[in-house]
Motif scaffolding. Structure first.
Motif, PDB file in Angstrom:
ATOM      1  N   ASN A  61       0.645  -1.194  -0.038  1.00 50.37           N
ATOM      2  CA  ASN A  61       0.058   0.101  -0.016  1.00 50.37           C
ATOM      3  C   ASN A  61       0.770   1.133   0.094  1.00 50.37           C
ATOM      4  N   SER A  62       2.126   1.053  -0.231  1.00 46.77           N
ATOM      5  CA  SER A  62       2.984   2.515  -0.380  1.00 46.77           C
ATOM      6  C   SER A  62       2.590   3.092  -1.582  1.00 46.77           C
ATOM      7  N   PRO A  63       2.779   4.530  -1.616  1.00 49.04           N
ATOM      8  CA  PRO A  63       2.396   5.520  -2.614  1.00 49.04           C
ATOM      9  C   PRO A  63       3.145   5.145  -4.202  1.00 49.04           C
ATOM     10  N   THR A  64       4.247   4.213  -3.842  1.00 50.21           N
ATOM     11  CA  THR A  64       5.051   4.136  -5.041  1.00 50.21           C
ATOM     12  C   THR A  64       4.106   2.611  -5.814  1.00 50.21           C
ATOM     13  N   GLN A  65       3.290   2.306  -5.201  1.00 53.58           N
ATOM     14  CA  GLN A  65       2.745   1.104  -5.952  1.00 53.58           C
ATOM     15  C   GLN A  65       1.310   1.410  -6.858  1.00 53.58           C
ATOM     16  N   ARG A  66       1.131   2.737  -6.957  1.00 49.40           N
ATOM     17  CA  ARG A  66      -0.104   3.192  -7.604  1.00 49.40           C
ATOM     18  C   ARG A  66       0.261   3.144  -9.066  1.00 49.40           C
ATOM     19  N   VAL A  67       1.420   3.150  -9.573  1.00 46.46           N
ATOM     20  CA  VAL A  67       1.690   3.148 -11.017  1.00 46.46           C
ATOM     21  C   VAL A  67       1.053   1.745 -11.674  1.00 46.46           C
ATOM     22  N   GLY A  68       0.702   0.736 -10.779  1.00 45.33           N
ATOM     23  CA  GLY A  68       0.105  -0.485 -11.465  1.00 45.33           C
ATOM     24  C   GLY A  68       1.542  -1.426 -11.872  1.00 45.33           C
ATOM     25  N   GLY A  69       1.095  -2.269 -12.754  1.00 50.43           N
ATOM     26  CA  GLY A  69       2.055  -3.139 -13.280  1.00 50.43           C
ATOM     27  C   GLY A  69       1.611  -4.794 -13.247  1.00 50.43           C
ATOM     28  N   GLU A  70       0.766  -4.907 -12.238  1.00 53.18           N
ATOM     29  CA  GLU A  70       0.231  -6.199 -12.085  1.00 53.18           C
ATOM     30  C   GLU A  70      -0.590  -6.638 -13.175  1.00 53.18           C
ATOM     31  N   ILE A  71      -0.303  -7.951 -13.652  1.00 56.69           N
ATOM     32  CA  ILE A  71      -1.185  -8.455 -14.692  1.00 56.69           C
ATOM     33  C   ILE A  71      -2.298  -9.435 -14.251  1.00 56.69           C
ATOM     34  N   THR A  72      -3.464  -9.301 -14.729  1.00 54.97           N
ATOM     35  CA  THR A  72      -4.647 -10.231 -14.073  1.00 54.97           C
ATOM     36  C   THR A  72      -5.347 -10.742 -15.481  1.00 54.97           C
ATOM     37  N   LYS A  73      -5.019 -11.815 -15.524  1.00 53.99           N
ATOM     38  CA  LYS A  73      -5.646 -12.804 -16.816  1.00 53.99           C
ATOM     39  C   LYS A  73      -7.142 -12.829 -16.547  1.00 53.99           C
ATOM     40  N   ASN A  74      -7.364 -13.616 -15.435  1.00 55.44           N
ATOM     41  CA  ASN A  74      -8.866 -13.895 -14.984  1.00 55.44           C
ATOM     42  C   ASN A  74      -9.241 -13.324 -13.696  1.00 55.44           C
ATOM     43  N   PHE A  75     -10.185 -12.573 -13.509  1.00 60.25           N
ATOM     44  CA  PHE A  75     -10.612 -11.879 -12.450  1.00 60.25           C
ATOM     45  C   PHE A  75     -11.371 -12.670 -11.623  1.00 60.25           C
ATOM     46  N   GLU A  76     -10.931 -12.969 -10.221  1.00 61.36           N
ATOM     47  CA  GLU A  76     -11.590 -13.739  -9.300  1.00 61.36           C
ATOM     48  C   GLU A  76     -12.868 -13.408  -9.141  1.00 61.36           C
ATOM     49  N   THR A  77     -13.859 -14.224  -8.799  1.00 58.44           N
ATOM     50  CA  THR A  77     -15.144 -14.053  -8.421  1.00 58.44           C
ATOM     51  C   THR A  77     -15.119 -13.854  -7.289  1.00 58.44           C
ATOM     52  N   ILE A  78     -15.563 -12.810  -6.414  1.00 56.68           N
ATOM     53  CA  ILE A  78     -15.956 -12.779  -4.926  1.00 56.68           C
ATOM     54  C   ILE A  78     -17.429 -12.672  -4.533  1.00 56.68           C
ATOM     55  N   VAL A  79     -17.775 -13.407  -3.475  1.00 55.55           N
ATOM     56  CA  VAL A  79     -19.300 -13.036  -3.181  1.00 55.55           C
ATOM     57  C   VAL A  79     -19.059 -11.913  -2.034  1.00 55.55           C
ATOM     58  N   HIS A  80     -20.074 -11.007  -2.366  1.00 55.00           N
ATOM     59  CA  HIS A  80     -20.270  -9.609  -1.303  1.00 55.00           C
ATOM     60  C   HIS A  80     -20.656 -10.292  -0.161  1.00 55.00           C
ATOM     61  N   GLU A  81     -19.900  -9.885   0.840  1.00 57.65           N
ATOM     62  CA  GLU A  81     -20.462 -10.093   2.258  1.00 57.65           C
ATOM     63  C   GLU A  81     -21.775  -9.438   2.595  1.00 57.65           C
ATOM     64  N   HIS A  82     -21.917  -8.310   2.140  1.00 55.67           N
ATOM     65  CA  HIS A  82     -23.181  -7.594   2.077  1.00 55.67           C
ATOM     66  C   HIS A  82     -23.755  -7.116   0.781  1.00 55.67           C
ATOM     67  N   ARG A  83     -24.864  -7.780   0.364  1.00 55.33           N
ATOM     68  CA  ARG A  83     -25.437  -7.913  -0.993  1.00 55.33           C
ATOM     69  C   ARG A  83     -25.563  -6.086  -1.429  1.00 55.33           C
ATOM     70  N   MET A  84     -25.275  -6.025  -2.684  1.00 56.72           N
ATOM     71  CA  MET A  84     -25.148  -4.758  -3.354  1.00 56.72           C
ATOM     72  C   MET A  84     -26.522  -4.547  -4.045  1.00 56.72           C
ATOM     73  N   TYR A  85     -27.433  -4.077  -3.403  1.00 51.58           N
ATOM     74  CA  TYR A  85     -28.976  -4.164  -4.074  1.00 51.58           C
ATOM     75  C   TYR A  85     -28.819  -2.852  -5.144  1.00 51.58           C
ATOM     76  N   SER A  86     -29.817  -2.956  -6.128  1.00 47.47           N
ATOM     77  CA  SER A  86     -30.328  -1.941  -7.270  1.00 47.47           C
ATOM     78  C   SER A  86     -31.308  -0.897  -6.350  1.00 47.47           C
ATOM     79  N   LEU A  87     -31.603   0.165  -7.105  1.00 50.27           N
ATOM     80  CA  LEU A  87     -32.496   1.247  -6.499  1.00 50.27           C
ATOM     81  C   LEU A  87     -33.645   1.225  -7.134  1.00 50.27           C
ATOM     82  N   ASP A  88     -34.757   1.226  -6.533  1.00 49.85           N
ATOM     83  CA  ASP A  88     -36.050   1.697  -7.274  1.00 49.85           C
ATOM     84  C   ASP A  88     -36.069   3.149  -7.782  1.00 49.85           C
ATOM     85  N   ASN A  89     -36.654   3.442  -9.078  1.00 43.85           N
ATOM     86  CA  ASN A  89     -36.616   4.683  -9.845  1.00 43.85           C
ATOM     87  C   ASN A  89     -37.889   5.323  -9.663  1.00 43.85           C
ATOM     88  N   SER A  90     -37.792   6.705  -9.369  1.00 41.54           N
ATOM     89  CA  SER A  90     -39.073   7.664  -9.502  1.00 41.54           C
ATOM     90  C   SER A  90     -38.670   8.539 -10.689  1.00 41.54           C
TER      91      SER A  90
END
Length: 665
Positions: free
Chosen positions: A56-85
């Motif tokens: 988490n050092s400020p020097t790590q913000r330049v990136g460089g990590e390669i992600t071929k397949n993004f891991e699926t993570i189950v949300h601990e708290h569901r992310m709901y949609s919103l009703d519209n008006s």
């Protein structure tokens, strides 16, 4: 601590502060040159002393990590949609509903609805440990490496933050940065990006985080989620989040009435064009978190929040033709094929015409100039026709009588708006659609298998229903178009892993008409196995909480089909979960069967969500409002006086959390 380590820690702390001042507070306290010199100094020290590495050092913000397949993570708290008006009346109706469910005065927090890519950030002990996309609300993709490159996302918090929590927000691309990116693309002869929202969303899934770091993305945060967060109101939580180091938009207001909410909406409907980001409306939330807790959620959205959408952009274009699509249930959807037109940042070529009644109501005809709007800024729809430009030779649209795919005569049941093709097992789009639904994320979630591959498998006669998936071999799928060895391995492995998907999701995956996620969950909990559902009569099904006659008829019809029973039996043989597991059944009883229970107040030994789960696990139904049908109330501290009065008037008993826990033991 050595002098070198002290120097490294001091530089990191100083750079984090400068970064926060510049990217979050928009108040630079050091020149870019001086910042770069200090960053370079830190970089050199870290390279010479790798033992002091910090991800988490400020020097790590330049990136460089390669992600071929993004891991699926189950949300601990569901992310709901919103009703519209879309109107004052919609908001007043919403207020009327919530006032029936909670006591006391209601204040509202009004916030702008930014149009970006939703994100959930998880912090433990003040450190960012995970960033996950919204996905389907239940699970999303782990994009932590990419999110860490966004300068307005704090990697280390400050102040009195809770030990663990999630914070939700939007990843946005400001207009200035978006325009700059497009100028660069045009200069090198590349096609410009279509709009900021899609570009921001696409950025999160780039495989090289160094490429993400080059994009001027920002993260605007607005919602704390978790237990014991030390805040009592939404407006207070926004201020707390700012103190901890998050970029929280300042355009938020506390309102005491819907009239004050409307003032906020009217102001920003005009002034939103001055903002540096895309925004498509206002989000109104009940401010008091205890009241939010009391109001709870529907199956799709929180009852305590409402999105007000600004009027959508509208344009005229020509209707070139009408085609008809066949859905997985056999429903026919007419589609308007339009002269391509720019609308809300995208090129629109098609719009839904919904059904025969809508076509007749609009009297829409091929060759007409039609009025198109992006409904809710998402799905284009035709609002009307410019009759002054209609050709004298135009002919009324006649709705088709036979399926465009298999030529079966269409049926339309009384009281239903849509026409249907009844050729359930012989109409190819229905077969493909059912299998695509079966493999989808909320259903069997089969990795390595997409909608196009399903169509290919059906068209190559390798499968004709979803049970055939479990008979596929690698040798069969390798020759398919765009299917390499590794892809074939992933597909077969994904199918095998889907055998672990729990029963309630398998039931949803079967694609029974009217059986969505919530209904599938209720049926699975009630009957515990597919065999019990097959044996249930319509009368039995209707007696299950919230299962109406329409659903009961549909479930019954599905399981009276010999072909469907054959497919279910094949799924059993392949080891798909068609009954609740022993682990799921632990703690489940029918003690509260047939009882409707209201949960209200603040609890000491257990959270409200845990209480609701216990009620459902023991066969009861959680109700949000007190009525003559309420069996009893689990009452915590601070129960509202009007609820108490209503309970007394109806003679409904009140028990505390300890009495409830004793009751179900």
């Amino acid at each position: 601590m050595s002098n070198i380590e002290q120097k490294i820690q001091a530089l990191r702390s100083e750079l984090r502060e400068h970064n926060h001042n510049y990217y979050v507070l928009d108040n630079a306290t050091i020149s870019d040159y001086d910042f770069d010199i200090k960053l370079k100094e830190l970089q050199e020290l870290e390279e010479k002393h790798p033992e002091f590495f910090d991800e988490n050092s400020p020097t790590q913000r330049v990136g460089g990590e390669i992600t071929k397949n993004f891991e699926t993570i189950v949300h601990e708290h569901r992310m709901y949609s919103l009703d519209n008006s879309y109107s004052k009346e919609d908001l007043e109706d919403w207020e009327t509903r919530i006032k029936k469910l909670v006591d006391g005065d209601i204040q509202y927090t009004c916030e702008l609805k930014y149009d970006g890519a939703s994100i959930s950030l998880t912090y433990e002990n003040g450190v960012l440990i995970r960033a996950v996309t919204r996905g389907d609300g239940f699970q999303g993709d782990n994009v932590t490496a990419n999110i860490k490159t966004i300068k307005s996302v704090p990697l280390q918090l400050q102040g009195d933050y809770p030990p663990k929590f999630d914070i939700r927000g939007e990843i946005v691309l400001p207009f200035e940065g978006f325009n700059r990116m497009n100028e660069e693309r045009i200069e090198i002869g590349e096609e410009p990006y279509r709009n900021p929202r899609n570009t921001a969303s696409g950025s999160l899934k780039l495989q090289d985080s160094a490429e993400v770091a080059k994009r001027p993305l920002e993260c605007l945060l607005y919602n704390l989620t978790g237990e014991n967060l030390g805040v009592k109101a939404q407006f207070e939580s926004l201020d707390k989040a700012r103190q901890w180091g998050f970029k929280v938009p300042k355009a938020a207001k506390l309102a005491n009435s819907i009239d004050e909410v409307l003032e906020f909406i009217e102001y920003w409907d005009v002034h939103r064009h001055d903002l540096p980001y895309e925004t498509d409306g206002v989000v109104i939330k009940v401010n008091n978190l205890q009241q939010q807790d009391e109001l709870g959620y529907t199956s799709k959205a929180p009852r305590w929040a409402m999105a007000y959408k600004f009027k959508a952009e509208q344009v005229f274009t020509k209707l070139n033709s009408i085609t008809y699509q066949v859905g997985r249930t056999g429903a026919i959807t007419p589609v308007a094929n339009l002269e391509p037109v720019e609308l809300a940042g995208t090129t629109v070529k098609r719009a839904s015409l919904h059904n025969a009644d809508q076509i007749e109501k609009l009297d829409v005809r091929i060759g007409d100039e039609v009025y198109v709007e992006k409904g809710g800024e998402i799905i284009p729809k035709i609002l009307g026709v410019d009759l002054s430009k209609r050709s004298a030779s135009s002919i009324s649209t006649k709705y088709i009588t036979h399926c465009p795919e298999c030529n079966t005569e269409l049926i339309r049941k009384e009281g239903e708006a849509q026409h249907y093709c009844s050729n359930y097992n012989g109409c190819k789009p229905q077969i493909i659609g059912r299998i695509q639904h079966f493999i989808s994320r909320k259903a069997m979630d089969i990795d390595g298998l997409g909608g196009e591959t399903v169509a290919l498998l059906v068209n190559e006669n390798l499968i004709s229903n979803y049970s055939n998936l479990y008979e596929l071999t690698k040798d069969q799928v390798v020759p398919l178009e765009r299917m390499a060895e590794k892809s074939a391995d992933n597909l077969i492995q994904g199918i095998e892993q889907s055998k672990n998907i729990p029963f309630e999701r398998v039931l949803y995956a079967l694609g029974i008409r009217y059986v969505g996620e919530t209904v599938a969950k209720k049926l699975a909990k009630h009957y515990k196995s597919i065999d019990a559902i097959i044996d249930a009569s319509e009368e039995d099904l209707v007696n299950v909480n919230e299962i109406g006659i329409k659903i009961a008829e549909s479930v019954n019809a599905f399981f009276t089909s010999e072909e469907n029973i054959l497919i279910v039996n094949q799924l059993k043989q392949f080891g798909v979960q068609l009954e609740m597991s022993a682990e799921e059944l632990v703690g489940q009883t029918n003690i509260l069967e047939g009882q409707s229970i209201v949960v209200t107040g603040v609890f000491e030994s257990i959270s409200r969500n845990e209480l609701k789960k216990l009620i459902e696990d023991n066969g009861g139904k959680v109700s949000s409002s007190i009525s003559s049908k309420t069996s009893f109330i689990v009452a915590g501290n601070n129960m509202g006086p009007s609820k108490k009065e209503k309970a007394e008037k109806l003679g409904i008993s009140l028990i505390n959390e300890y009495e409830f826990l004793h009751k179900i033991q």
